[in-house]
Design a protein around this motif. Structure first.
Motif, PDB file in Angstrom:
ATOM      1  N   TYR A 125       5.417  19.389   4.253  1.00 57.10           N
ATOM      2  CA  TYR A 125       5.401  17.926   4.209  1.00 57.10           C
ATOM      3  C   TYR A 125       4.458  17.317   5.245  1.00 57.10           C
ATOM      4  CZ  TYR A 125       9.501  18.058   1.140  1.00 57.10           C
ATOM      5  OH  TYR A 125      10.360  18.289   0.099  1.00 57.10           O
ATOM      6  N   THR A 126       4.471  17.851   6.460  1.00 56.97           N
ATOM      7  CA  THR A 126       3.606  17.295   7.503  1.00 56.97           C
ATOM      8  C   THR A 126       2.144  17.500   7.138  1.00 56.97           C
ATOM      9  OG1 THR A 126       5.333  17.801   9.122  1.00 56.97           O
ATOM     10  CG2 THR A 126       3.174  17.206   9.983  1.00 56.97           C
ATOM     11  N   THR A 127       1.813  18.665   6.626  1.00 56.05           N
ATOM     12  CA  THR A 127       0.438  18.942   6.204  1.00 56.05           C
ATOM     13  C   THR A 127      -0.005  17.931   5.143  1.00 56.05           C
ATOM     14  OG1 THR A 127       0.668  21.277   6.728  1.00 56.05           O
ATOM     15  CG2 THR A 127      -1.098  20.683   5.199  1.00 56.05           C
TER      16      THR A 127
ATOM     17  N   MET B 136       0.842  -1.179   0.000  1.00 57.42           N
ATOM     18  CA  MET B 136       0.000   0.000   0.000  1.00 57.42           C
ATOM     19  C   MET B 136       0.885   1.240   0.000  1.00 57.42           C
ATOM     20  SD  MET B 136      -2.464   1.449   3.005  1.00 57.42           S
ATOM     21  CE  MET B 136      -3.575   0.099   2.858  1.00 57.42           C
ATOM     22  N   ARG B 137       0.539   2.189  -0.855  1.00 59.76           N
ATOM     23  CA  ARG B 137       1.287   3.436  -0.941  1.00 59.76           C
ATOM     24  C   ARG B 137       0.304   4.567  -1.196  1.00 59.76           C
ATOM     25  NH1 ARG B 137       6.976   4.195  -4.126  1.00 59.76           N
ATOM     26  NH2 ARG B 137       7.640   2.598  -2.679  1.00 59.76           N
ATOM     27  N   LEU B 138       0.362   5.592  -0.352  1.00 62.90           N
ATOM     28  CA  LEU B 138      -0.438   6.808  -0.523  1.00 62.90           C
ATOM     29  C   LEU B 138       0.538   7.902  -0.923  1.00 62.90           C
ATOM     30  CD1 LEU B 138      -2.251   6.460   2.916  1.00 62.90           C
ATOM     31  CD2 LEU B 138      -3.089   5.642   0.706  1.00 62.90           C
ATOM     32  N   HIS B 139       0.181   8.744  -1.898  1.00 61.52           N
ATOM     33  CA  HIS B 139       1.197   9.683  -2.360  1.00 61.52           C
ATOM     34  C   HIS B 139       0.637  11.012  -2.833  1.00 61.52           C
ATOM     35  CE1 HIS B 139       0.246   9.042  -6.619  1.00 61.52           C
ATOM     36  NE2 HIS B 139      -0.047   7.829  -6.236  1.00 61.52           N
ATOM     37  N   THR B 140       1.519  12.011  -2.762  1.00 63.05           N
ATOM     38  CA  THR B 140       1.362  13.294  -3.441  1.00 63.05           C
ATOM     39  C   THR B 140       2.586  13.411  -4.344  1.00 63.05           C
ATOM     40  OG1 THR B 140       2.640  14.610  -1.845  1.00 63.05           O
ATOM     41  CG2 THR B 140       0.287  14.291  -1.362  1.00 63.05           C
ATOM     42  N   ASP B 141       2.734  14.518  -5.040  1.00 64.03           N
ATOM     43  CA  ASP B 141       3.933  14.704  -5.855  1.00 64.03           C
ATOM     44  C   ASP B 141       5.183  14.819  -4.983  1.00 64.03           C
ATOM     45  OD1 ASP B 141       2.441  14.628  -8.161  1.00 64.03           O
ATOM     46  OD2 ASP B 141       2.296  16.813  -8.348  1.00 64.03           O
TER      47      ASP B 141
ATOM     48  N   LEU C 121       5.672  13.592  -1.649  1.00 62.96           N
ATOM     49  CA  LEU C 121       5.989  12.546  -0.682  1.00 62.96           C
ATOM     50  C   LEU C 121       5.058  11.360  -0.845  1.00 62.96           C
ATOM     51  CD1 LEU C 121       3.647  12.583   1.763  1.00 62.96           C
ATOM     52  CD2 LEU C 121       4.848  14.647   2.357  1.00 62.96           C
ATOM     53  N   TYR C 122       5.408  10.283  -0.172  1.00 64.54           N
ATOM     54  CA  TYR C 122       4.490   9.144  -0.108  1.00 64.54           C
ATOM     55  C   TYR C 122       4.531   8.533   1.280  1.00 64.54           C
ATOM     56  CZ  TYR C 122       8.424   5.855  -0.929  1.00 64.54           C
ATOM     57  OH  TYR C 122       9.580   5.134  -0.844  1.00 64.54           O
TER      58      TYR C 122
ATOM     59  N   PHE D 164       7.987   9.299   3.235  1.00 65.20           N
ATOM     60  CA  PHE D 164       9.156   9.160   2.374  1.00 65.20           C
ATOM     61  C   PHE D 164       9.149  10.179   1.246  1.00 65.20           C
ATOM     62  CE2 PHE D 164       8.274   5.044   4.230  1.00 65.20           C
ATOM     63  CZ  PHE D 164       9.522   4.548   4.568  1.00 65.20           C
ATOM     64  N   LEU D 165      10.352  10.544   0.806  1.00 62.00           N
ATOM     65  CA  LEU D 165      10.514  11.380  -0.386  1.00 62.00           C
ATOM     66  C   LEU D 165      10.585  10.469  -1.606  1.00 62.00           C
ATOM     67  CD1 LEU D 165      13.231  13.884   0.877  1.00 62.00           C
ATOM     68  CD2 LEU D 165      10.745  14.230   0.744  1.00 62.00           C
ATOM     69  N   PRO D 166       9.819  10.745  -2.664  1.00 58.28           N
ATOM     70  CA  PRO D 166       9.821   9.847  -3.826  1.00 58.28           C
ATOM     71  C   PRO D 166      11.115   9.868  -4.632  1.00 58.28           C
ATOM     72  CG  PRO D 166       8.359  11.715  -4.204  1.00 58.28           C
ATOM     73  CD  PRO D 166       8.836  11.814  -2.787  1.00 58.28           C
ATOM     74  N   GLU D 167      11.836  10.983  -4.619  1.00 61.31           N
ATOM     75  CA  GLU D 167      13.021  11.054  -5.477  1.00 61.31           C
ATOM     76  C   GLU D 167      14.170  10.175  -4.991  1.00 61.31           C
ATOM     77  OE1 GLU D 167      13.204  14.780  -2.818  1.00 61.31           O
ATOM     78  OE2 GLU D 167      11.678  13.734  -3.964  1.00 61.31           O
TER      79      GLU D 167
END
Length: 182
Positions: free
Chosen positions: A110-112, A1-6, A8-9, A71-74
């Motif tokens: 990021y926390t938001t 399972m992975r939840l993400h924005t541009d 972070l995830y 986590f940071l995606p990059e």
């Protein structure tokens, strides 16, 4: 399972994350200590973090709590943790929100974003009705994170939690499924 924005995830922590979680905890110990309970020295060991992750996995499987690494995606770098704990079912359908973020990444949204993602999980996947959070009144950054995510202030609980060796008042915030906006 992975939840993400541009930016972070989130994903549930795995046993392979223990060393990185320990390093994050150690690097941020002085920064986080004013906002956390005093933990035994064993908490700040690889074995301690392995046990934390194992317990989080058991809780996730039993729907007693839902803990995620941030986590940071990059580069897949872990920069924090966000969790829904104390899950109550039955008539309440409630969880308590908690989070921490690496000092290096504070104040950048990021926390938001992590809280927004965990609320999405809470109100869709976990089928909760309410999420609450307690925050010390002087923790203005954390209060702002909650407000940006639609939490409403409910009142002050005196001497609510033993934080850094002292019983600290906490302002209580909550959001329900009806108030949540995607």
């Amino acid at each position: 399972m992975r939840l993400h924005t541009d930016a972070l995830y989130l994903r549930p922590l795995q046993k392979e994350d223990a060393a990185e979680l320990l390093e994050l905890r150690l690097r941020n110990h002085d920064f986080l200590q004013p906002f956390e309970p005093i933990r035994p020295a064993s908490h700040f060991t690889l074995e301690g973090q392995q046990e934390q992750i194992a317990q989080a996995q058991r809780d996730f499987a039993n729907q007693a709590a839902f803990a995620f690494g941030v986590f940071l995606p990059e580069n897949d770098r872990m920069i924090g943790r966000v969790a829904l704990s104390n899950v109550a079912r039955g008539a309440w359908q409630n969880a308590t929100l908690g989070y921490f973020l690496d000092k290096e990444f504070n104040g950048k949204g990021y926390t938001t974003q992590a809280v927004k993602l965990v609320l999405q999980f809470a109100f869709t996947e976990a089928q909760l009705h309410r999420v609450q959070a307690g925050v010390m009144p002087h923790n203005l950054g954390s209060i702002r994170v909650l407000e940006k995510n639609g939490f409403r202030y409910e009142g002050r609980s005196l001497r609510y939690l033993l934080i850094n060796g002292a019983w600290e008042d906490h302002d209580m915030y909550a959001i329900t499924a009806e108030e949540w906006t995607k």
